[in-house]
Design a protein around this motif. Structure first.
Motif, PDB file in Angstrom:
ATOM      1  N   THR A 118      35.746 110.194  34.671  1.00  0.00           N
ATOM      2  CA  THR A 118      36.205 111.362  33.918  1.00  0.00           C
ATOM      3  C   THR A 118      36.155 112.617  34.778  1.00  0.00           C
ATOM      4  OG1 THR A 118      35.425 110.383  31.840  1.00  0.00           O
ATOM      5  CG2 THR A 118      35.810 112.750  31.855  1.00  0.00           C
ATOM      6  N   ARG A 152      37.496 114.236  26.046  1.00  0.00           N
ATOM      7  CA  ARG A 152      37.100 112.988  26.708  1.00  0.00           C
ATOM      8  C   ARG A 152      35.591 112.848  26.783  1.00  0.00           C
ATOM      9  NH1 ARG A 152      40.971 112.561  31.897  1.00  0.00           N
ATOM     10  NH2 ARG A 152      40.018 110.494  31.986  1.00  0.00           N
ATOM     11  N   LEU A 155      34.375 111.542  23.541  1.00  0.00           N
ATOM     12  CA  LEU A 155      34.540 110.095  23.435  1.00  0.00           C
ATOM     13  C   LEU A 155      33.417 109.370  24.173  1.00  0.00           C
ATOM     14  CD1 LEU A 155      38.233 108.958  23.820  1.00  0.00           C
ATOM     15  CD2 LEU A 155      36.712 108.741  21.869  1.00  0.00           C
ATOM     16  N   TYR A 178      40.012 101.118  25.938  1.00  0.00           N
ATOM     17  CA  TYR A 178      40.011 101.959  27.123  1.00  0.00           C
ATOM     18  C   TYR A 178      39.251 101.366  28.276  1.00  0.00           C
ATOM     19  CZ  TYR A 178      41.632 105.410  23.931  1.00  0.00           C
ATOM     20  OH  TYR A 178      42.350 106.070  23.011  1.00  0.00           O
ATOM     21  N   SER A 217      48.829 108.092  30.477  1.00  0.00           N
ATOM     22  CA  SER A 217      47.561 108.614  29.978  1.00  0.00           C
ATOM     23  C   SER A 217      47.683 108.990  28.499  1.00  0.00           C
ATOM     24  CB  SER A 217      47.169 109.838  30.802  1.00  0.00           C
ATOM     25  OG  SER A 217      45.923 110.338  30.383  1.00  0.00           O
ATOM     26  N   ARG A 220      47.445 105.967  26.391  1.00  0.00           N
ATOM     27  CA  ARG A 220      46.087 105.435  26.306  1.00  0.00           C
ATOM     28  C   ARG A 220      45.249 106.225  25.316  1.00  0.00           C
ATOM     29  NH1 ARG A 220      44.474 106.481  31.757  1.00  0.00           N
ATOM     30  NH2 ARG A 220      42.368 106.435  30.929  1.00  0.00           N
ATOM     31  N   PHE A 221      45.470 107.549  25.303  1.00  0.00           N
ATOM     32  CA  PHE A 221      44.589 108.386  24.501  1.00  0.00           C
ATOM     33  C   PHE A 221      45.064 108.591  23.068  1.00  0.00           C
ATOM     34  CE2 PHE A 221      42.784 109.847  28.554  1.00  0.00           C
ATOM     35  CZ  PHE A 221      41.452 109.714  28.231  1.00  0.00           C
ATOM     36  N   SER A 222      46.317 108.311  22.820  1.00  0.00           N
ATOM     37  CA  SER A 222      46.855 108.616  21.497  1.00  0.00           C
ATOM     38  C   SER A 222      46.074 107.977  20.350  1.00  0.00           C
ATOM     39  CB  SER A 222      48.324 108.200  21.428  1.00  0.00           C
ATOM     40  OG  SER A 222      49.115 109.144  22.111  1.00  0.00           O
ATOM     41  N   ALA A 224      43.010 107.228  20.143  1.00  0.00           N
ATOM     42  CA  ALA A 224      41.750 107.947  19.968  1.00  0.00           C
ATOM     43  C   ALA A 224      41.992 109.293  19.299  1.00  0.00           C
ATOM     44  CB  ALA A 224      41.084 108.151  21.325  1.00  0.00           C
ATOM     45  N   ALA A 225      43.043 109.973  19.719  1.00  0.00           N
ATOM     46  CA  ALA A 225      43.334 111.279  19.130  1.00  0.00           C
ATOM     47  C   ALA A 225      43.624 111.133  17.643  1.00  0.00           C
ATOM     48  CB  ALA A 225      44.524 111.917  19.840  1.00  0.00           C
TER      49      ALA A 225
END
Lengths: 231, 231
Positions: A118, A152, A155, A178, A217, A220-222, A224-225
DNA sequence: AATGAGAAAATCCTATAGGATTAAAGCATA
DNA sequence: TATGCTTTAATCCTATAGGATTTTCTCATT
C-alpha cells in the motif's frame, strides 16, 4: 503533521475529535493541536463545525470514489506520458529504487506485505506525478490521493481485527478477492510495465499502461467501495 | 477565512507576516490568527518556516505559471464536456445568471470593469468545474485556481497605483495589451461560446471551446508572467 | 410512561503571560 | 574602515485560565 499519523486510524471515520483529550494524549498544548487540525481541515481530512468541534470525515462515498478514479484517469496517464518524455538519470534511479522496494515487499508475510505494498503504491504514483514535471498536477495529485490512501488503510486495518470481533462479513470476502488472489503481484506487474515504458522513454506506452493500471485498480476496489458504502 | 481577504494584497508577495501585528490589527487574539495561517499554509498561499515565522508566498514563477495552464488544459475541457452531458435546468439557470453578470460588468468604467470581470471569470470556471459533477476535479480546480487568481489580482492592483508612483514600465505596457484592446469582451465572447455549447448539450463543442479559451487566455497572460518573473 | 423544562457538565473558543529562539543593533578591536 | 562579538530587541511558540455555547442528564408534570 504528527496529527496525520494520529488520524491514520486511531480515530474512526466520522468520529468527533476532542481537542483536550488530544493535547493530553500527545503531551502538548491545545494551540499546536488546533493548528494541525486547521491544516487537516484544508486537506479535507477533518471537518469543522463552528461551536461544535472537529470531526473526522467519513470515508469516501461510492460517488466520491468513482469521481476520484475518473479524475486519476484524467491526470495520471498524462503524467506518465510526460515523465517518459522528460525522464533523466536521477528520475530513473528513483523509479528503480522504488520498484526494488516493491519486489522485496512481495516476500513479506501477509500483513506486512499488504502494508508495504500500500505504501509502495502511494509512493510510486506520487513519484510519477512528480516526474511529470508539472507542479500543479503533483500538488493536485497529493491532495486527492490521501483520501484514497485513507480508504485503503481502512481496509487493511479492518483485516487486522481479530476474527473474533464483530467484523462485517463482506470484509472477509473482500480479502479473498484482493489479497489472496495475487492482486499484489498483479499490481506490481503493472507498475513494472509503467516503469519500463517511462525509463525507456516510450511516452505513448507509458500513458496507455498507466491508464490500464488505474482501470484495473478501479475494478479491484469497486466491490469494496460498494460494500463500505452500504456500511 | 477572513484572512484570505487580508491576504489578497494587503500583504505583498514574499513579505513576512507578523502574527502580533495581525492580531492587533484585526482585534482578535493570536490563536485564531494562527489557525487561519495554518489553513492558508495548506492551501499553499503562505509558507511557514519553523522558528522563523510565516511569510506570504511569492507570485507564480514562469514555470509554475506554465504548469498551471497546462494543468487547466488537462482538466477544464473535460469538465466542460461533462457539464454539457449532465446539465440540468438548475445548472442552466446558474450559468445564465453568471453570463448576465458579465454582460452588465462590461458597462462599468475601467477599474470596476476589470475587477468585476476578474471575479466573474473565477466564478464562471469554478461553476463549470462544479457542473462537471466530479467532486475531485472541482476541489483540485479550486485549490489550483486561487494561485492564478492571486496573480491576476496583483496585476489589477498594480494598475490602481497612481501613475506618479514608481510603477515598472512593463506594467503600463501590459495594460494596453490587455485591458484596452478589448480583451475583456473577447473573454466574455469565448465564455458565451462555452455557455451555449454546455446549455445546448453539445459536449464536443464545449470541450473544444474551453480548450481554445484557455489557450487564448494563456497567450494573453504570458507576457505579463514573463515580465513579473523578471521582477 | 412520555414529554418538557431546567440545571449541570463538558467542550469549544479566546485572551493573556512567560520561556525560547532568532534577528538586529551597538561596540570594541584589528 | 571593516570585521567579529556581545547585548538588546523582536518574534515565535507554548501553556494556562476564564467566558460562552452546546450537549446531556435529571427531575417534575401530564
Amino acid at each position: 503533521m504528527v496529527k496525520a499519523m494520529v488520524f491514520s486510524h486511531e480515530i474512526a471515520p466520522g468520529q468527533r475529535v476532542n481537542i483536550d483529550a488530544l493535547s493530553l494524549r500527545l503531551g502538548v498544548s491545545q494551540t499546536p493541536i488546533r493548528e494541525a487540525l486547521a491544516r487537516l481541515e484544508s486537506d479535507g481530512l477533518i471537518a469543522k463545525e463552528p461551536l461544535k468541534g472537529y470531526s473526522a470525515t467519513n470515508l469516501l462515498t461510492l460517488k466520491e470514489f468513482g469521481d476520484l478514479f475518473r479524475f486519476r484517469l484524467l491526470i495520471e496517464p498524462w503524467a506518465a506520458e510526460q515523465a517518459a518524455k522528460h525522464i533523466d538519470a536521477q528520475g530513473k534511479a528513483a523509479l528503480k529504487e522504488e520498484m526494488q522496494i516493491a519486489k522485496e515487499a512481495l516476500k513479506f508475510d501477509d500483513n506486512s506485505k499488504i502494508e508495504a505494498l500500500t505504501e509502495h503504491d502511494a509512493r510510486f504514483h506520487s513519484l510519477i506525478s512528480h516526474l511529470s514535471g508539472n507542479e500543479s498536477l503533483h500538488q493536485a495529485f497529493e491532495r486527492m490521493h490521501c483520501h484514497l490512501h485513507l480508504f485503503r488503510l481502512f481496509l487493511a486495518n479492518q483485516r487486522n481485527l481479530v476474527s473474533g470481533e464483530e467484523r462485517p462479513a463482506f470484509v472477509s470476502e473482500l480479502f479473498e478477492q484482493y489479497y489472496q488472489s495475487g492482486s499484489g503481484q498483479l499490481a506490481i506487474k503493472q507498475h513494472n510495465e509503467i516503469y519500463k515504458a517511462i525509463t525507456g522513454g516510450d511516452s505513448k506506452a507509458a500513458k496507455q499502461a498507466m491508464h490500464d493500471h488505474i482501470e484495473s485498480s478501479l475494478k479491484r476496489f469497486s466491490p469494496a467501495a460498494e460494500a463500505i458504502n452500504d456500511l
